[in-house]
Design a protein around this motif. Structure first.
Motif, PDB file in Angstrom:
ATOM      1  N   GLU A 240      -5.792   1.688  -3.066  1.00  0.00           N
ATOM      2  CA  GLU A 240      -6.808   1.521  -2.501  1.00  0.00           C
ATOM      3  C   GLU A 240      -6.796   0.078  -2.234  1.00  0.00           C
ATOM      4  O   GLU A 240      -6.572  -0.823  -2.931  1.00  0.00           O
ATOM      5  N   LEU A 241      -7.336  -0.291  -0.961  1.00  0.00           N
ATOM      6  CA  LEU A 241      -7.487  -1.843  -0.619  1.00  0.00           C
ATOM      7  C   LEU A 241      -8.242  -2.579  -1.477  1.00  0.00           C
ATOM      8  O   LEU A 241      -8.100  -3.886  -1.425  1.00  0.00           O
ATOM      9  N   ASP A 242      -9.137  -2.079  -2.153  1.00  0.00           N
ATOM     10  CA  ASP A 242     -10.191  -2.533  -3.213  1.00  0.00           C
ATOM     11  C   ASP A 242      -9.445  -3.344  -4.304  1.00  0.00           C
ATOM     12  O   ASP A 242      -9.829  -4.301  -4.690  1.00  0.00           O
TER      13      ASP A 242
ATOM     14  N   PRO B 108      -8.747 -11.018  -2.260  1.00  0.00           N
ATOM     15  CA  PRO B 108      -8.719 -11.705  -0.939  1.00  0.00           C
ATOM     16  C   PRO B 108      -7.454 -12.772  -0.736  1.00  0.00           C
ATOM     17  O   PRO B 108      -7.204 -13.342  -1.785  1.00  0.00           O
TER      18      PRO B 108
ATOM     19  N   ARG C 237       0.832  -1.203  -0.019  1.00  0.00           N
ATOM     20  CA  ARG C 237      -0.079  -0.133  -0.035  1.00  0.00           C
ATOM     21  C   ARG C 237       0.829   1.254  -0.084  1.00  0.00           C
ATOM     22  O   ARG C 237       1.680   1.432   1.068  1.00  0.00           O
TER      23      ARG C 237
ATOM     24  N   GLU D 225      -9.358  -2.087   8.128  1.00  0.00           N
ATOM     25  CA  GLU D 225     -10.305  -2.531   6.817  1.00  0.00           C
ATOM     26  C   GLU D 225      -9.372  -3.548   6.301  1.00  0.00           C
ATOM     27  O   GLU D 225     -10.000  -4.628   5.927  1.00  0.00           O
ATOM     28  N   ALA D 226      -7.938  -3.506   6.430  1.00  0.00           N
ATOM     29  CA  ALA D 226      -6.899  -4.378   5.756  1.00  0.00           C
ATOM     30  C   ALA D 226      -7.059  -5.750   6.729  1.00  0.00           C
ATOM     31  O   ALA D 226      -7.156  -6.923   6.059  1.00  0.00           O
ATOM     32  N   GLU D 227      -7.404  -5.486   7.900  1.00  0.00           N
ATOM     33  CA  GLU D 227      -7.744  -6.866   8.941  1.00  0.00           C
ATOM     34  C   GLU D 227      -8.890  -7.545   8.432  1.00  0.00           C
ATOM     35  O   GLU D 227      -9.229  -8.638   8.559  1.00  0.00           O
ATOM     36  N   ALA D 228     -10.084  -6.656   8.456  1.00  0.00           N
ATOM     37  CA  ALA D 228     -11.218  -7.225   8.005  1.00  0.00           C
ATOM     38  C   ALA D 228     -11.262  -7.938   6.923  1.00  0.00           C
ATOM     39  O   ALA D 228     -12.079  -9.000   6.633  1.00  0.00           O
ATOM     40  N   ARG D 229     -10.510  -7.612   5.830  1.00  0.00           N
ATOM     41  CA  ARG D 229     -10.597  -8.158   4.636  1.00  0.00           C
ATOM     42  C   ARG D 229      -9.638  -9.593   4.686  1.00  0.00           C
ATOM     43  O   ARG D 229      -9.628 -10.222   3.685  1.00  0.00           O
ATOM     44  N   GLY D 230      -8.966  -9.584   5.759  1.00  0.00           N
ATOM     45  CA  GLY D 230      -8.245 -10.872   6.044  1.00  0.00           C
ATOM     46  C   GLY D 230      -7.058 -11.185   5.183  1.00  0.00           C
ATOM     47  O   GLY D 230      -6.624 -12.234   4.811  1.00  0.00           O
ATOM     48  N   PHE D 231      -6.294 -10.049   4.885  1.00  0.00           N
ATOM     49  CA  PHE D 231      -5.054 -10.034   4.169  1.00  0.00           C
ATOM     50  C   PHE D 231      -4.040 -10.540   5.194  1.00  0.00           C
ATOM     51  O   PHE D 231      -3.962 -10.343   6.513  1.00  0.00           O
TER      52      PHE D 231
END
Length: 313
Positions: free
Chosen positions: A63-65, A69, A40, A87-93
């Motif tokens: 953008e994390l988009d 996944p 990022r 947000e990065a943690e919630a997306r499971g990266f």
């Protein structure tokens, strides 16, 4: 007109410990997990470094988009806001944080004092990723000032508990001037025990102060986005020496060196030594006959790598 006779190399120059660590995190992640590794923002503000890592399979995103996944994601040396972190943690990266530990130190200080009810005045450049990361540690309560004039317009909701923090890559002298204005307006403001401007920024600026009066022109190797590199060029000019910043040896122009017998050369904290050597070769081709290294501080700072990327064994 005679051209350059001597090149004087600033000491220290180039990579700092935080940059070394950030680049090594991306390199090790590529080695361990294979490409692509998502990063990022530019890992450090240097075109050569970013292009080199791209060629090895790093993909730079804002953008994390743009990260699929399950991917491995590295946060740049400049740090990120709490919102990006969450947000990065919630997306499971799988996340590796290459934030410079000296920037993290500022984040930790902000979190700690916020719990005690403090608001903050931050000295820094609007829009710089480090500033966005630090200001994004809290939802509100951090007021940015870019210059002395801004200080008069800050409106904290209270003045009993105010603390000042600073971007780590500013001009030491400018930051001191702004901090003095902050203190004059808010005499009770809490200052950090150790200034936030990092050792490498300070050391490179100190070296320019010693070098500038001894040379006819200063060349700073650094990318346009690099805050600390820009400050080196500005400082040399402020000291009355003609100065240019170049991203690579190709950008050097022969007419800069006409009638200049001594060239001072330094590099910002994100600029690799290979670029410095290419600049030396180019100035030699224009007529310089000798290279002399200034005496200077030897930097021995090293930062540990995150768990999961350290060498096993």
């Amino acid at each position: 007109m005679s051209t350059a006779q001597e090149i004087i190399l600033a000491e220290p120059r180039g990579f700092c410990a935080g940059v070394d660590r950030a680049i090594e995190i991306v390199e090790r992640a590529l080695k361990k997990f294979g490409s692509p590794i998502y990063v990022r923002h530019e890992i450090v503000h240097n075109t050569y470094v970013v292009n080199d890592l791209k060629s090895r399979g790093a993909i730079f995103i804002e953008e994390l988009d743009d990260v699929p996944p399950g991917a491995t994601l590295v946060f740049s040396a400049h740090g990120v806001s709490q919102a990006v972190q969450r947000e990065a943690e919630a997306r499971g990266f799988q996340i590796f944080d290459a934030t410079c530990p000296l920037v993290t130190k500022v984040h930790v200080e902000v979190a700690k004092l916020h719990k005690e009810g403090y608001e903050f005045i931050m000295i820094g450049h609007k829009g710089h990723p480090e500033v966005e990361g630090t200001m994004g540690q809290l939802d509100s309560g951090i007021h940015l000032v870019e210059d002395v004039a801004d200080v008069a317009h800050v409106q904290p909701s209270q003045t009993a508990k105010l603390a000042v923090v600073t971007q780590t890559t500013l001009s030491v002298d400018d930051a001191a001037e702004i901090a003095a204005a902050v203190k004059a307006r808010f005499p009770l403001i809490r200052e950090p025990k150790q200034q936030d401007i990092c050792y490498a920024t300070q050391n490179r600026q100190d070296a320019i102060k010693i070098m500038s009066p001894q040379v006819d022109i200063v060349i700073v190797v650094g990318s346009p986005t690099s805050s600390n590199s820009n400050r080196l060029r500005e400082l040399a000019e402020k000291l009355g020496t003609e100065a240019y910043m170049v991203d690579s040896a190709e950008e050097l122009q022969a007419d800069w060196f006409e009638g200049k017998s001594r060239v001072g050369l330094t590099a910002g904290a994100s600029a690799p030594e290979v670029l410095v050597q290419q600049v030396i070769d180019r100035i030699r081709a224009l007529g310089a006959v000798s290279v002399r290294k200034m005496d200077g501080i030897e930097e021995t700072v090293k930062f540990p790598l995150p768990k999961g990327l350290r060498m096993e064994g």
